[in-house]
Design a protein around this motif. Sequence first.
Motif, PDB file in Angstrom:
ATOM      1  N   THR A  69      10.693  -1.216   7.795  1.00 40.23           N
ATOM      2  CA  THR A  69       9.416  -1.488   8.480  1.00 40.23           C
ATOM      3  C   THR A  69       9.574  -1.550   9.991  1.00 40.23           C
ATOM      4  OG1 THR A  69       9.773  -3.880   8.316  1.00 40.23           O
ATOM      5  CG2 THR A  69       8.500  -2.847   6.550  1.00 40.23           C
ATOM      6  N   GLY A  70      10.832  -1.734  10.454  1.00 39.51           N
ATOM      7  CA  GLY A  70      11.051  -1.905  11.891  1.00 39.51           C
ATOM      8  C   GLY A  70      10.606  -3.280  12.364  1.00 39.51           C
ATOM      9  N   GLN A  71      10.507  -4.231  11.433  1.00 39.37           N
ATOM     10  CA  GLN A  71      10.064  -5.595  11.758  1.00 39.37           C
ATOM     11  C   GLN A  71      11.037  -6.617  11.180  1.00 39.37           C
ATOM     12  OE1 GLN A  71       5.675  -4.847  10.587  1.00 39.37           O
ATOM     13  NE2 GLN A  71       5.734  -6.970  11.252  1.00 39.37           N
ATOM     14  N   ASP A  72      11.381  -7.624  12.000  1.00 37.37           N
ATOM     15  CA  ASP A  72      12.245  -8.700  11.496  1.00 37.37           C
ATOM     16  C   ASP A  72      11.357  -9.908  11.188  1.00 37.37           C
ATOM     17  OD1 ASP A  72      14.015 -10.738  11.012  1.00 37.37           O
ATOM     18  OD2 ASP A  72      15.258 -10.371  12.770  1.00 37.37           O
ATOM     19  N   PHE A  73      11.237 -10.232   9.918  1.00 31.09           N
ATOM     20  CA  PHE A  73      10.365 -11.339   9.512  1.00 31.09           C
ATOM     21  C   PHE A  73      11.075 -12.693   9.562  1.00 31.09           C
ATOM     22  CE2 PHE A  73       8.339  -7.583   7.835  1.00 31.09           C
ATOM     23  CZ  PHE A  73       6.999  -7.824   8.089  1.00 31.09           C
ATOM     24  N   GLN A  74      12.374 -12.673   9.908  1.00 33.48           N
ATOM     25  CA  GLN A  74      13.172 -13.895  10.117  1.00 33.48           C
ATOM     26  C   GLN A  74      13.145 -14.842   8.906  1.00 33.48           C
ATOM     27  OE1 GLN A  74      11.422 -15.184  13.875  1.00 33.48           O
ATOM     28  NE2 GLN A  74      13.031 -14.136  14.985  1.00 33.48           N
ATOM     29  N   TRP A  75      13.252 -14.288   7.710  1.00 35.58           N
ATOM     30  CA  TRP A  75      13.260 -15.128   6.510  1.00 35.58           C
ATOM     31  C   TRP A  75      14.611 -15.804   6.299  1.00 35.58           C
ATOM     32  CZ3 TRP A  75      10.564 -10.466   3.976  1.00 35.58           C
ATOM     33  CH2 TRP A  75       9.183 -10.533   4.216  1.00 35.58           C
ATOM     34  N   PHE A  98       2.589   7.652   1.605  1.00 37.68           N
ATOM     35  CA  PHE A  98       1.926   7.280   2.860  1.00 37.68           C
ATOM     36  C   PHE A  98       2.944   7.128   3.991  1.00 37.68           C
ATOM     37  CE2 PHE A  98      -0.988   5.804  -0.432  1.00 37.68           C
ATOM     38  CZ  PHE A  98      -2.226   6.229   0.059  1.00 37.68           C
ATOM     39  N   PRO A  99       2.583   7.619   5.216  1.00 31.44           N
ATOM     40  CA  PRO A  99       3.494   7.389   6.349  1.00 31.44           C
ATOM     41  C   PRO A  99       3.430   5.918   6.768  1.00 31.44           C
ATOM     42  CG  PRO A  99       1.472   8.462   7.102  1.00 31.44           C
ATOM     43  CD  PRO A  99       1.374   8.365   5.602  1.00 31.44           C
ATOM     44  N   LEU A 100       4.505   5.440   7.373  1.00 26.76           N
ATOM     45  CA  LEU A 100       4.581   4.049   7.818  1.00 26.76           C
ATOM     46  C   LEU A 100       3.446   3.695   8.791  1.00 26.76           C
ATOM     47  CD1 LEU A 100       6.569   1.762   7.143  1.00 26.76           C
ATOM     48  CD2 LEU A 100       7.869   2.379   9.173  1.00 26.76           C
ATOM     49  N   SER A 101       2.987   4.706   9.542  1.00 26.86           N
ATOM     50  CA  SER A 101       1.918   4.468  10.532  1.00 26.86           C
ATOM     51  C   SER A 101       0.595   4.042   9.882  1.00 26.86           C
ATOM     52  CB  SER A 101       1.691   5.734  11.365  1.00 26.86           C
ATOM     53  OG  SER A 101       1.351   6.820  10.499  1.00 26.86           O
ATOM     54  N   GLN A 102       0.458   4.298   8.585  1.00 29.16           N
ATOM     55  CA  GLN A 102      -0.781   3.919   7.884  1.00 29.16           C
ATOM     56  C   GLN A 102      -0.674   2.560   7.181  1.00 29.16           C
ATOM     57  OE1 GLN A 102      -1.838   8.322   6.647  1.00 29.16           O
ATOM     58  NE2 GLN A 102      -2.949   6.938   5.302  1.00 29.16           N
ATOM     59  N   ILE A 103       0.488   1.894   7.368  1.00 25.99           N
ATOM     60  CA  ILE A 103       0.691   0.605   6.710  1.00 25.99           C
ATOM     61  C   ILE A 103       0.936  -0.484   7.749  1.00 25.99           C
ATOM     62  CG2 ILE A 103       1.967  -0.625   4.901  1.00 25.99           C
ATOM     63  CD1 ILE A 103       3.048   2.100   3.927  1.00 25.99           C
ATOM     64  N   LEU A 104       0.185  -1.578   7.647  1.00 26.39           N
ATOM     65  CA  LEU A 104       0.417  -2.731   8.516  1.00 26.39           C
ATOM     66  C   LEU A 104       0.980  -3.869   7.668  1.00 26.39           C
ATOM     67  CD1 LEU A 104      -0.027  -4.204  11.312  1.00 26.39           C
ATOM     68  CD2 LEU A 104      -2.182  -5.026  10.348  1.00 26.39           C
ATOM     69  N   PHE A 105       2.087  -4.447   8.132  1.00 23.32           N
ATOM     70  CA  PHE A 105       2.686  -5.585   7.426  1.00 23.32           C
ATOM     71  C   PHE A 105       2.338  -6.861   8.168  1.00 23.32           C
ATOM     72  CE2 PHE A 105       5.096  -1.844   6.368  1.00 23.32           C
ATOM     73  CZ  PHE A 105       5.150  -1.935   4.986  1.00 23.32           C
ATOM     74  N   VAL A 106       1.643  -7.744   7.484  1.00 25.02           N
ATOM     75  CA  VAL A 106       1.225  -9.015   8.079  1.00 25.02           C
ATOM     76  C   VAL A 106       2.166 -10.116   7.590  1.00 25.02           C
ATOM     77  CG1 VAL A 106      -0.636 -10.730   8.135  1.00 25.02           C
ATOM     78  CG2 VAL A 106      -1.190  -8.288   8.262  1.00 25.02           C
ATOM     79  N   SER A 107       2.641 -10.937   8.501  1.00 28.17           N
ATOM     80  CA  SER A 107       3.540 -12.029   8.125  1.00 28.17           C
ATOM     81  C   SER A 107       2.737 -13.208   7.582  1.00 28.17           C
ATOM     82  CB  SER A 107       4.347 -12.483   9.353  1.00 28.17           C
ATOM     83  OG  SER A 107       4.856 -13.786   9.152  1.00 28.17           O
ATOM     84  N   ILE A 137       8.654  -9.300  -7.634  1.00 27.64           N
ATOM     85  CA  ILE A 137       7.626  -8.997  -6.628  1.00 27.64           C
ATOM     86  C   ILE A 137       8.187  -9.140  -5.209  1.00 27.64           C
ATOM     87  CG2 ILE A 137       5.414  -9.808  -5.648  1.00 27.64           C
ATOM     88  CD1 ILE A 137       4.534 -10.361  -8.600  1.00 27.64           C
ATOM     89  N   GLY A 138       9.106 -10.100  -5.016  1.00 28.57           N
ATOM     90  CA  GLY A 138       9.666 -10.346  -3.678  1.00 28.57           C
ATOM     91  C   GLY A 138      10.713  -9.345  -3.225  1.00 28.57           C
ATOM     92  N   ILE A 139      11.056  -8.371  -4.079  1.00 26.10           N
ATOM     93  CA  ILE A 139      12.005  -7.323  -3.654  1.00 26.10           C
ATOM     94  C   ILE A 139      11.164  -6.244  -2.952  1.00 26.10           C
ATOM     95  CG2 ILE A 139      13.882  -5.777  -4.387  1.00 26.10           C
ATOM     96  CD1 ILE A 139      14.118  -7.443  -6.967  1.00 26.10           C
ATOM     97  N   TYR A 140      10.675  -6.590  -1.760  1.00 25.77           N
ATOM     98  CA  TYR A 140       9.700  -5.744  -1.069  1.00 25.77           C
ATOM     99  C   TYR A 140      10.185  -4.332  -0.782  1.00 25.77           C
ATOM    100  CZ  TYR A 140       7.598 -10.362  -0.177  1.00 25.77           C
ATOM    101  OH  TYR A 140       7.075 -11.617  -0.307  1.00 25.77           O
ATOM    102  N   ALA A 141      11.476  -4.177  -0.460  1.00 26.95           N
ATOM    103  CA  ALA A 141      12.025  -2.850  -0.131  1.00 26.95           C
ATOM    104  C   ALA A 141      11.843  -1.882  -1.295  1.00 26.95           C
ATOM    105  CB  ALA A 141      13.501  -2.970   0.239  1.00 26.95           C
ATOM    106  N   LEU A 142      12.014  -2.390  -2.502  1.00 25.21           N
ATOM    107  CA  LEU A 142      11.875  -1.590  -3.722  1.00 25.21           C
ATOM    108  C   LEU A 142      10.448  -1.037  -3.851  1.00 25.21           C
ATOM    109  CD1 LEU A 142      13.389  -1.007  -6.559  1.00 25.21           C
ATOM    110  CD2 LEU A 142      12.078  -2.958  -7.378  1.00 25.21           C
ATOM    111  N   HIS A 143       9.470  -1.902  -3.624  1.00 29.33           N
ATOM    112  CA  HIS A 143       8.062  -1.488  -3.762  1.00 29.33           C
ATOM    113  C   HIS A 143       7.642  -0.566  -2.617  1.00 29.33           C
ATOM    114  CE1 HIS A 143       8.188  -4.541  -6.767  1.00 29.33           C
ATOM    115  NE2 HIS A 143       8.301  -5.515  -5.885  1.00 29.33           N
TER     116      HIS A 143
END
Length: 206
Positions: free
Chosen positions: A199-205, A103-112, A89-95
């Motif tokens: 995603t264009g976002q760095d979640f700093q994991w 869906f275009p990226l503009s329709q998805i919001l990633f919440v930390s 489940i944690g292999i987010y790039a795969l999903h």
Amino acid sequence: RNVMPKTLDGQITMEKTPSYFVTNEAPRRIHSMAKDTKLIVVVRNPVTRAISDYTQTLSKKPEIPTFEVLAFKNRTLGLIDASWSAIRIGIYALHLENWLQYFPLSQILFVSGERLITDPAGEMAKVQDFLGLKRLVTEKHFYFNKTKGFPCLKKPEDSSAPRCLGKSKGRTHPKIDPDVIHRLRKFYKPFNVMFYQMTGQDFQWE
């Protein structure tokens, strides 16, 4: 569509199911039902997520093997078992790859998931902006529950008790061998980097 509540003009209907993001058929099905749907995905450090997943299962099935046993195909060689759902489940790039076919990226919001705990109002501001809503939920709606380790939601105009997360949240995680944590971090790193790029976002994991 028949099981969704009716939505009047000016209203938004929301529905949440954790398994959508990792279910292969979900993007196609949702797209065929309502291709303009806005999608919100809450993600957290995949190592913490895997341990949390295991902790939840352990509370229901105390007889299951240890996390260390389940996490490896071969402990000596350090081969992680990516087929175990807690890891997969944690292999987010795969999903996400699957979702981006529909869906275009503009329709998805990633919440930390981390920021949702440390700065709930900031993350909720992003959610409200994404949904085109007025920013009605702000700092005054949250207080931090030290016992739980999570913020609780309160309605300033309402005298009822604040709404905190249920008993199943905030469980103490079992102690995991630091070497296993290190190997998992190493395993997830390239997938995390790929996810940040997608995603264009760095979640700093890291």
